[in-house]
Design an enzyme around this catalytic site. Structure first.
Site, PDB file in Angstrom:
ATOM      1  CD  GLU A 319    -110.754  46.131 -49.928  1.00 13.37           C
ATOM      2  OE1 GLU A 319    -110.818  46.821 -50.966  1.00 13.37           O
ATOM      3  OE2 GLU A 319    -110.466  46.584 -48.816  1.00 13.37           O
ATOM      4  CB  CYS A 415    -112.668  54.117 -49.329  1.00  9.07           C
ATOM      5  SG  CYS A 415    -112.764  52.435 -48.723  1.00  9.07           S
TER       6      CYS A 415
END
Lengths: 657, 657
Positions: A319, A415
């Protein structure tokens, strides 16, 4: 320690959003997102991945039997939810919601151990292994989110229970980490504790929390390497085998001391959370070297590693950031949380230096990636925000498996949804900041805000805004007595060169060029009640090009109007969006379609579409003519894509050369 | 069973390559590649990944102490090397090389177990688990390569030891697999045994081997699923956790019975090896349904899933096909072995049906991807053959980690180098085929070949060719007496529409249009010794376009001249090749540069290059003009790229719209 001169956000309790565009988001957060997420955290959303996050706390509190379930950072989802709730409560009372939150806080407090330790994963699953795997296991990250939630809840309600929990947790951490003999010289694999401790310092005035934050920042990337030392101590146990967090130090920005980092490397969210903490500490300590590092990282991100949508992170693996000018559209990661973190970073830089470039990026990330992250009904979310999507390929080519062509209900690693909630619930904190008698206006969002200065001057500022669809903004000042202050209005970069930009004060046009300081028009005067300032920020349609070193964008343009980046969707343009080539000289037209996607301006552009006639049975043709037909390309705001079913989307579109 | 009418390759012993272009490759294979690979197989190449493959056989033969090392299919590297050696020996004597091969064969024979079983991985590492993990463990794949090597060695030398080994191995397999009670109804996760068993049938005339091949093909993809049954039987043990070979059935083409497969799915090498076996069986049995499946798969590959270089496999994950028209250039896999397998498939289709489209693809894969797979010195190899390379991104973006910007010495998984060796060593088998009295010429490679027909007619055909740089080809016939036969000459697709295509017989221009059958000019006559046929196949430079459904290629062209696909390299054009836009109407020029890369024609094209002036500190610009300067784009043959150090490369180049 020298404070840097800074402007401060206005407390949410002093501000009410009344906006054509944003009020609906605020309503959604309060009435849909936060309640929905509460259901999700309690595993009551059908078809969504289970969370178990509340259950983990109940088990750790001794209130339930069972085992821990979820990611090692599952606790943080509860903390982020509680933080969002706090902002809602600070904005306006909601006894029912407050009661729910109080209930959760009771459970959290019970789950805290006698020494202040608080983390349900380790408490339940590896009680003997606390503080043995900072590189991978997010203990301080979870603590940071709990501290942020505690500070927010205390500010909103004045209730001290969760703040006490946070202080005891921070004290526990302080007893384990530090330069003193017998303490660990370590830091977390996911930054978050750093910015949280500064918030705790602001709330409690306890300098030890600021020092601890500074310690974590200073320790990061030092030699001998902490991750490797703890890795050896725990017998080389690995928690996330898919990544190599211990040795891939750049993944968590531990490859260099933070002051020496000049480019944004590794996991994008970690970078911007770290930078936020760095600005916080620099602001308190006057540490210019730290501030310079923040500026270097900022500059690297926004001039070399950021998508036009304000998305960051070019690679799904890790990421992560990859390298300068590497901004592929279809394989992009551009995580919602990373753009939220970029907004955190921008807002803090603005506090140090009211330069509109920070607010421009904040606006860019907010109006594009962040709100793209949520569906119009507030129930579905994007984790990944690509700039180009071919849904069939997402199913069948592993390079784009991470890209979803429709928003999801919840995630195993959840998240993003609570991060959107806490950002939108606290949106008021990003709109204005105050420094002495300067009111900086960073975002044009309809609102009603009250301010008071030493000496008892009180000012109420009512902003009317037609953003993001029209650039007409109006401020009305109400004050009990004539009051001297500066109203500093951001002139966004996207309109600065446009004809038609106009400022008027009490109905009379005023010259603004001489009043510009770092992108803000500073209107200083003795204001009287009823004074009105109007700003017209022309929203022309721009064809935006990428830097010629960006491979993805060369030969293409993206359309932008005001802060809004546009895209083509298959539902409007048919499949195979890559076949569309915009006419170079053609004039774009814009029309507001009130029935479409809650009401959005649609842009149309004359274009050509490459045809596949005379290709039967051939994959390649020598010396053939390209066959095109004229079409009208129809663009919608990027953030609104993927609300009409699975389909192709593209931000960057070819332009006739 | 009905044989299909077919043409057959000419044995290598009857053919000698004498060619300006290919003789050097043949020399390299004999004097560099095969000796180098022998060193590699014996772990004597410094800096290259160890192979241990010969060592494994020695240990299994009881000649050494030690443990197995390497991939589960490590044995196949030795087999492919031995097969390449066999072709060299068939082409011309080499007592020293033959002695080395005989030595290896002795070891292999000793490593074979009493029941005929032969596989060093299972013998040494998992003796109790033979035939328990067909899905993942390549037992029949390795057996297939050993059988191919044995057949080739026997044909080259007449020595029976390794052929006996192969027959005992095949008999062992036959005793374990089949439809009879007590046998496993299974098949290998990597096709190879199927085509190998047909070769063994051809050599031994034992029908059981053909039937066993047919069985493996027919069993594939049937229900109940074999992989899942054996998976359950072995307690769900997984060998390659990174892939999900048991459940991802399309990965190994086990998702459907082979006759029902219409599109190329999964691992590309497996697909084309399977198709080769399918053609082999169809050819022997006259099974039209099987042949139709081959044609469907062929059509799907060449009209929807093949790179212009003849590369196949769009995704590194699974080294696999993805979907129609998904042909990304930078993330391409395009494994060298897959293009070699495509050549195997094409050559077999040609035997059934002399249609030039098969030979066109064979030529395309050979002159581009296959020889791109090897460096000019024969010592370094590409596994992956991308169409666009940005070396820095290969280091820093996980999506292109599989792409190397320089050829490697050896690989842990070393399938490609020996595969290139065995293909090039047997190149003579791909040039011609014979059917009754028709000599089909598929590839224009200078050579001297002898043929004889029933009735004692003997013909010698000497081909002179200036391929691939010029399309001038000359055939001279030598025969003891006037002989009637047809010389069928392929007219490649790349020149069929060109002016200047010319056929002459004994110096006189001859009309060819009326003689064309499926892409071959059939010249039938009573030939006399000294007859000369000349063919001029004009090699114009073509701007090739991809199908408008291919996202990668739209707005771009690739240059091709004759069979050779061209590319831009950074060393000739500077970095950032994406900034080059070819002028639409400009005329390309070609010049042979004898000092460059062993002598190649270089193509130059007037172009524009986008400039990065006035971009300092900006990543995006609104409504700016694109700044360009005129440049000359310089193209070299694709296969010759990456011989001048690490640098960018691109096949597809933007063209002015």
């Amino acid at each position: 320690m020298n404070h840097l001169i800074s402007s401060k956000p206005i407390p949410l309790s002093h501000l009410r959003i009344q906006d054509n565009f944003w009020s609906e988001y605020v309503r959604l957060v309060r009435h849909v997102v936060v309640p929905y997420q509460w259901e999700a955290l309690n595993d009551r959303v059908e078809g969504a991945e289970p969370s178990h996050a509340i259950q983990n706390f109940k088990i750790a509190a001794g209130l339930k039997q069972g085992e821990f379930y979820g990611m090692v950072f599952q606790d943080s989802d509860v903390a982020k939810w509680l933080e969002a709730v706090s902002y809602l409560l600070e904005t306006g009372p909601d006894p029912e919601l407050e009661a729910v939150a109080d209930g959760v806080i009771q459970i959290i407090a019970k789950a805290q151990q006698a020494d202040g330790y608080l983390n349900t994963y380790f408490t339940l699953k590896e009680p003997g292994n606390k503080w043995t795997n900072l590189a991978e296991c997010h203990e301080l990250y979870c603590a940071g989110h709990m501290i942020e939630a505690a500070v927010a809840y205390y500010q909103a309600t004045g209730k001290k229970l969760i703040l006490d929990v946070a202080c005891r947790l921070a004290d526990c951490i302080d007893s384990v980490f530090g330069t003193e003999e017998g303490k660990q010289k370590g830091y977390d694999g996911h930054q978050e504790i750093e910015l949280a401790l500064v918030k705790l310092y602001h709330t409690t005035s306890q300098k030890k929390y600021l020092r601890l934050s500074q310690f974590f920042l200073d320790e990061r990337g030092q030699k001998p390497d902490f991750y490797e030392m703890e890795f050896a101590r725990r017998g080389h146990k690995v928690h996330f085998p898919a990544l190599d967090m211990v040795h891939d130090k750049a993944y968590s920005q531990a490859h260099l001391p933070v002051r020496q980092q000049k480019s944004a490397e590794g996991h994008a969210v970690r970078v911007v959370y770290m930078c936020s903490g760095m600005v916080d500490v620099a602001l308190e300590t006057g540490d210019q070297e730290l501030l310079e590092a923040c500026k270097s990282l900022w500059r690297n991100i926004v001039t070399k590693r950021m998508y036009i949508t304000g998305g960051i992170g070019s690679s799904a693996y890790g990421e992560a950031f990859t390298m300068d000018y590497d901004l592929p559209g279809d394989t992009a990661y551009a995580e919602t949380c990373a753009s939220i973190g970029l907004i955190f970073f921008a807002q803090r830089m603005l506090q140090i230096e009211a330069d509109s470039e920070y607010a421009d990026v904040m606006e860019q990330a907010l109006y594009n990636t962040v709100i793209s992250g949520m569906s119009r009904d507030g129930r579905r979310f994007f984790y990944v925000n690509p700039l180009e999507v071919w849904p069939d390929a997402c199913d069948r080519n592993a390079n784009v498996h991470h890209v979803k062509s429709e928003r999801q209900g919840w995630f195993g690693c959840a998240c993003c949804p609570p991060n959107i909630a806490r950002l939108l619930a606290s949106l008021g904190r990003y709109m204005y900041s105050l420094q002495n008698r300067i009111i900086y206006t960073h975002l044009y969002i309809g609102s009603d805000v009250s301010m008071s200065w030493e000496g008892g001057d009180e000012v109420r500022l009512v902003q009317d805004s037609r953003f993001p669809w029209e650039g007409a903004v109006r401020f009305e000042i109400t004050t009990r007595k004539e009051t001297e202050f500066t109203l500093a209005l951001r002139i966004p970069k996207w309109c600065r060169a446009e004809a038609g930009l106009m400022l008027s004060i009490n109905g009379e046009e005023a010259a603004y060029e001489g009043l510009m300081i770092k992108g803000y028009v500073h209107i200083h005067r003795r204001w009287q009640s009823g004074d009105v300032v109007e700003l017209l920020l022309p929203m022309q349609i721009s064809r935006v090009r990428g830097h010629p070193l960006v491979r993805e964008t060369i030969g293409k343009v993206a359309l932008q109007r005001g802060p809004i980046v546009y895209c083509l969707e298959e539902v409007d343009n048919g499949a195979n969006l890559h076949q569309i080539i915009l006419d170079k000289q053609a004039v774009e037209e814009v029309q507001f379609e009130s029935e479409l996607l809650g009401g959005v301006p649609v842009i149309t552009v004359p274009a050509q579409r490459v045809q596949a006639t005379d290709w039967e049975g051939q994959l390649y043709q020598a010396d053939s003519e390209v066959q095109t037909i004229p079409v009208t390309a129809r663009f919608i705001p990027y953030f609104a894509w993927a609300n009409r079913g699975r389909n192709e989307m593209s931000v960057w579109v070819k332009e006739e050369s």
